[in-house]
Design an enzyme around this catalytic site. Sequence first.
Site, PDB file in Angstrom:
ATOM      1  N   TYR A 126     105.239 -62.805 -11.115  1.00  0.00           N
ATOM      2  CA  TYR A 126     105.447 -63.011 -12.557  1.00  0.00           C
ATOM      3  C   TYR A 126     105.628 -64.503 -12.844  1.00  0.00           C
ATOM      4  O   TYR A 126     106.511 -65.156 -12.284  1.00  0.00           O
ATOM      5  CB  TYR A 126     106.661 -62.224 -13.068  1.00  0.00           C
ATOM      6  CG  TYR A 126     106.441 -60.727 -13.128  1.00  0.00           C
ATOM      7  CD1 TYR A 126     105.177 -60.149 -12.991  1.00  0.00           C
ATOM      8  CD2 TYR A 126     107.525 -59.855 -13.334  1.00  0.00           C
ATOM      9  CE1 TYR A 126     104.994 -58.773 -13.050  1.00  0.00           C
ATOM     10  CE2 TYR A 126     107.344 -58.469 -13.399  1.00  0.00           C
ATOM     11  CZ  TYR A 126     106.073 -57.947 -13.242  1.00  0.00           C
ATOM     12  OH  TYR A 126     105.906 -56.578 -13.299  1.00  0.00           O
TER      13      TYR A 126
ATOM     14  N   PRO B 226     105.343 -49.670 -22.010  1.00  0.00           N
ATOM     15  CA  PRO B 226     105.572 -48.432 -22.777  1.00  0.00           C
ATOM     16  C   PRO B 226     105.056 -48.528 -24.212  1.00  0.00           C
ATOM     17  O   PRO B 226     104.799 -47.502 -24.835  1.00  0.00           O
ATOM     18  CB  PRO B 226     107.095 -48.271 -22.741  1.00  0.00           C
ATOM     19  CG  PRO B 226     107.631 -49.632 -22.481  1.00  0.00           C
ATOM     20  CD  PRO B 226     106.614 -50.295 -21.600  1.00  0.00           C
ATOM     21  N   LEU B 227     104.879 -49.738 -24.695  1.00  0.00           N
ATOM     22  CA  LEU B 227     104.354 -49.912 -26.059  1.00  0.00           C
ATOM     23  C   LEU B 227     102.883 -50.340 -26.011  1.00  0.00           C
ATOM     24  O   LEU B 227     102.319 -50.721 -27.043  1.00  0.00           O
ATOM     25  CB  LEU B 227     105.176 -50.967 -26.806  1.00  0.00           C
ATOM     26  CG  LEU B 227     106.684 -50.714 -26.894  1.00  0.00           C
ATOM     27  CD1 LEU B 227     107.376 -51.920 -27.517  1.00  0.00           C
ATOM     28  CD2 LEU B 227     106.977 -49.451 -27.684  1.00  0.00           C
TER      29      LEU B 227
END
Lengths: 300, 300, 300
Positions: free
Chosen positions: C53, C211-212
């Site tokens: 990341y 999740p979105l």
Amino acid sequence: MVVNLSNSGLHLSRIIHGMMRLNTWGYTIDEFEYFIEKVMDLGITTFDHADIYGNGECEEIFGRLLERNPEIRKKMQLISKCGIIRKSDKFPDRRVKHYNTSKEHIIESVEKSLKNLHTDYLDLLLIHRPDPFMNPDEIAEAFYELKKSGKVLYFGVSNFTIQQFKTLQSRLSFPLITNQIEISPYNLEHFFNENIYFLLEKRINPMAWSPLSGGKLFDPDDDRGERIKKALKEVAKDFGISEIEKIVYAWLLNHPVGILPIVGSGKIERIKNAVEALEITLTREQWFMIYEASLGYKVP
Amino acid sequence: MVVNLSNSGLHLSRIIHGMMRLNTWGYTIDEFEYFIEKVMDLGITTFDHADIYGNGECEEIFGRLLERNPEIRKKMQLISKCGIIRKSDKFPDRRVKHYNTSKEHIIESVEKSLKNLHTDYLDLLLIHRPDPFMNPDEIAEAFYELKKSGKVLYFGVSNFTIQQFKTLQSRLSFPLITNQIEISPYNLEHFFNENIYFLLEKRINPMAWSPLSGGKLFDPDDDRGERIKKALKEVAKDFGISEIEKIVYAWLLNHPVGILPIVGSGKIERIKNAVEALEITLTREQWFMIYEASLGYKVP
Amino acid sequence: MVVNLSNSGLHLSRIIHGMMRLNTWGYTIDEFEYFIEKVMDLGITTFDHADIYGNGECEEIFGRLLERNPEIRKKMQLISKCGIIRKSDKFPDRRVKHYNTSKEHIIESVEKSLKNLHTDYLDLLLIHRPDPFMNPDEIAEAFYELKKSGKVLYFGVSNFTIQQFKTLQSRLSFPLITNQIEISPYNLEHFFNENIYFLLEKRINPMAWSPLSGGKLFDPDDDRGERIKKALKEVAKDFGISEIEKIVYAWLLNHPVGILPIVGSGKIERIKNAVEALEITLTREQWFMIYEASLGYKVP
């Protein structure tokens, strides 16, 4: 004709009579009584229902028969299913078709089926469709309660994949004894998704719904249907018969997995064709003539 | 070079020589004898047959060699396969290509292979293709009988999916020791259908048929082939070599699942390339350069 | 809010805070400290990292916080991941993005994560992506060594299929305790590939990344997104709320498999929406309104 389903102890007739369209057959109760008597004379003792068939009417009509002749209940085996919540005029508040495999709903649905059918028990209850929101622990609780109370003797599923089957089975101390799936020369889906091989492994007998693909094989509306019809005719000719539906049933009945076809007809002659198919043994080559006609290419 | 296949006790050469096209190589029996001697000098002792290769001719030609030199049988391992029924001029009555995995056919096929090959036993028998009409109990009976009689020492399958493998395995008290599948940089099917991961789990060594995709990698006829060839060339350059087929074999041989490539060539130089690939260790990055060239996109 | 993940003994907060974009939030170290304090005040104690990341920067920034406040480490749980080798300016020699799940690389990656994060241990390490070149024995060796040394307490995977999960699990004497997968109303992939049913069977809690769907649900760029947004709005209206993202989180949180959503926002109000969704119980019908909007057709 009698099958010990998946070695479970539940004895069904190899040919099952399907009640999905019973409400459209237009029989009076006397006619229906006479018809079912003829069906049972053929050796067919297993009748396939669902809570939603005809919005509940199919179970109700059948129930009237059992109300009049409670003694024939002992000579037959009743299957029902639950879990689908349809939109319909009866339920104007429903917003979308959905599934409900909650403990509460399963038990409620069975109790309604028992009431409609005028019987104390179902021989076999199936979860009608795999529910993406299912909680297998809840389904198991419902099954245990229904089994304990004697309201349902055996349990199975319908239209489940291998993994969905394993997931529900993992919560049960007794085996699920069937998966009722669509199988026909026109629909090879459960060969491709490997359900057939899984059921073979587990020695579970599937039931085949829509074994004639809703008539598509007699009156094809695409190339595939045409090809299959041609192959069926060719094989029928080998046997010197003209009814290709006998060949379709033989194609199903001959398969080593031990398929129980569900015949959904209201006409005794049609049902007879299924029963007579029990006498037909296809060669492997004949079986593949039909299989490959459906594939549209020869096997590799 | 020697592999204890899937820890079964059957020792094969890591590179397998494939006999599918033996009937087209145009060798006299003397030339063929000399050629096989050279092949065996390279350490290759395992030969892959099937009842249908060259309509039976391939086993027959190989059998003439064993008839002349019965003593070399002990230094080699023979694989054969059965279950496919092809249409051919030899069998004008056949109506469609199909499969036959009946007990009777399996035993008959093996007996014919033994006769053609001039040998008393096969080291390994494979079911050639998954049969949608298979009865695993029947296949198991055939296997037990062949094992007991000493006609076949070990058993496996070819082109099976995970579930088909499990289904047949469920009927056997001994393990299936290989799945012979198509694997090559051009054909990643068994990564996608997860066979590779299943075989890893079970510590089963696959055999790779068509490891060079029938030459598509050398003379590509599509973008994919072009991409892969470019990647192979780039990796070959890293090793300072020009034969990209060595890189293809290394790509297979380096994989942790332990692949045995089947080399189907009739030319000793080509076979040497496979053997020499055993010396090549690709970096992970080099392995992925080829994998991604085949995918056509980078891994996620 | 606290979950005993897959009954493993590892207690995480039900809502996980995702650090993938931490390096883009633009916080000073003081601001970030204040922000994380607010996040933890909401009951969120679990933070999701990966070695890649922000090219390692995200772990570094988070690590500065732990360097300043080593005592908060005990109140939080840290997840990291390894196995992806990205091309980037930092590593000009890399030729293609690839995976590395060698023992050596896994251990090296964890050690770098620990150093960057200024901590002695990870609560949970995940293999970031299934590696087609993976050797499960090597991964297992790395896991055993990391567990023994106390550098990692628990292990799992991310983006694995059922078979890939089984393959790695087969080499471990302790259970893999999660599969971090993409799940959202917009992405039903793991319903279709049956991961959801497998995780249900094994009582393993998945984590949901994206999740979105990266905001696709709020600002749809296709019909599917439009349909889902409409359904979400309709359900939100039932609850008298306007934030449709609460409905998205509720849709995930209500599922029987026990999903832990990863919220990747740098804004406290957004994270609050996820936490407040814990109070919302959808009816089955509401759940299916969203599911079917995504499918684009009603369930069969």
